[in-house]
Write an enzyme that holds these catalytic residues in place. Sequence first.
Site, PDB file in Angstrom:
ATOM      1  N   SER A  79      38.659  21.199  27.196  1.00 19.91           N
ATOM      2  CA  SER A  79      38.980  21.906  26.200  1.00 19.91           C
ATOM      3  C   SER A  79      39.248  23.377  26.554  1.00 19.91           C
ATOM      4  O   SER A  79      39.849  23.981  25.908  1.00 19.91           O
ATOM      5  CB  SER A  79      38.137  21.450  25.036  1.00 19.91           C
ATOM      6  N   CYS A 100      27.299  10.229  21.410  1.00 20.53           N
ATOM      7  CA  CYS A 100      26.674  11.472  20.663  1.00 20.53           C
ATOM      8  C   CYS A 100      25.285  10.957  20.066  1.00 20.53           C
ATOM      9  O   CYS A 100      24.170  11.665  20.004  1.00 20.53           O
ATOM     10  CB  CYS A 100      27.444  12.370  19.705  1.00 20.53           C
ATOM     11  N   MET A 126      36.991  22.365  20.499  1.00 19.64           N
ATOM     12  CA  MET A 126      36.265  22.395  21.913  1.00 19.64           C
ATOM     13  C   MET A 126      35.018  21.877  21.924  1.00 19.64           C
ATOM     14  O   MET A 126      34.180  22.015  21.122  1.00 19.64           O
ATOM     15  CB  MET A 126      36.012  24.066  21.886  1.00 19.64           C
ATOM     16  N   GLY A 156      32.878  21.853  24.404  1.00 20.47           N
ATOM     17  CA  GLY A 156      31.892  22.265  25.402  1.00 20.47           C
ATOM     18  C   GLY A 156      32.259  21.861  26.795  1.00 20.47           C
ATOM     19  O   GLY A 156      31.516  22.477  27.440  1.00 20.47           O
ATOM     20  N   CYS A 187      36.210   7.878  16.104  1.00 23.90           N
ATOM     21  CA  CYS A 187      35.950   9.538  15.857  1.00 23.90           C
ATOM     22  C   CYS A 187      37.192  10.135  16.015  1.00 23.90           C
ATOM     23  O   CYS A 187      37.479  11.139  14.901  1.00 23.90           O
ATOM     24  CB  CYS A 187      34.959  10.021  16.835  1.00 23.90           C
TER      25      CYS A 187
END
Length: 350
Positions: free
Chosen positions: A15, A193, A9, A11, A97
């Site tokens: 998800s 990010c 998840m 955010g 990632c």
Amino acid sequence: MGKRVLVAMSGGVDSGVAAKLLIDKGYDCAGASMRLFDGGESTCCSLDDVEDARAVCRTLGIPHHVFNFKDEFRDTVLARFVSIYENGGTPNPCIDCNRYLKFEKFLHRAAELEYDYIATGHYARTERAGGRTLLRKAADTRKDQGYVLAGMTQEQLGRTLFPLGEYLKPQVRDIAERHGLVNARKADSQDLCFAPGNDYAAALTGLSGRQYPPGDFVDTQGRVLGRHGGIIRYTVGQRKGLGISCPGHLYVLEKRAADNTIVLGERDKLLRSSLTARDFNWISFDTPPEFFRAAARIRYNSPEVPASVTILPDADVRIDFDEPTGAIAPGQLVVLYDGEYVVGGGTILG
């Protein structure tokens, strides 16, 4: 009790709805967020995102975990990002990632916690055929994410659920609204990010602690056209932001890290008839035929182009396009398709 699923998840709305759909199907779900980087709150995987994920889990009545993978993220994704850029390539950190964190480290952690599957909010579909798990495009072709999942192994595909594969994005937001999820209208994240505003140059200097000096813009004959602001600030195919005055448009054709020069030229010089790729991950078969036809995509948002695929003796892959295509950047992922199915993907060498 149904099969246990750990939902990755972020955010975001996707998800959150993925978790809701699995709960409705009888799965025993929990959510988990990954802490990867201490960045600004506007970036993905921020503290705000973790709080949104926790709020969604509270609404759905399921547990929420937070995994600290900062060291692994630094040693894999960030290290590769710096290395590829410094060597003149164009990295794809979100794909790395997925490869090293979400479908490796996260999946291993889920197994340690005795979950049967993980699930994500990616728009993709899987199916079993001929003893293999195949990866299919999503029903929402505009949101399809098969490209970024092309590095998944058979084990990973077999243990991952993609609940949104049959849904369109507006349907997903409607489901979130109907069930009171706090992120129902949350905008999709566009930033890395570790690079707010997608300022890659600032991220690189911050991560490496090094400065990247100016150098020469040259044409294909080696004539100096001007000065660039550091090789890391440019990518193959770039036209805007070069600061070069000329009668026509110039594009970045090549980045030469060895002598810190960037080659510029007209758009037709970008066109290439073939490329070579390495470290191919095959999804449709264990061992590919020596020659076959496929559609190739050289970047996430680029169109598919018909091509012939040849497996070279050293296992590298040569892809010959039916029509020349442009902006082929070393370090990016090339993904092959057979209709709706992802055949596999590898890293472009040149």
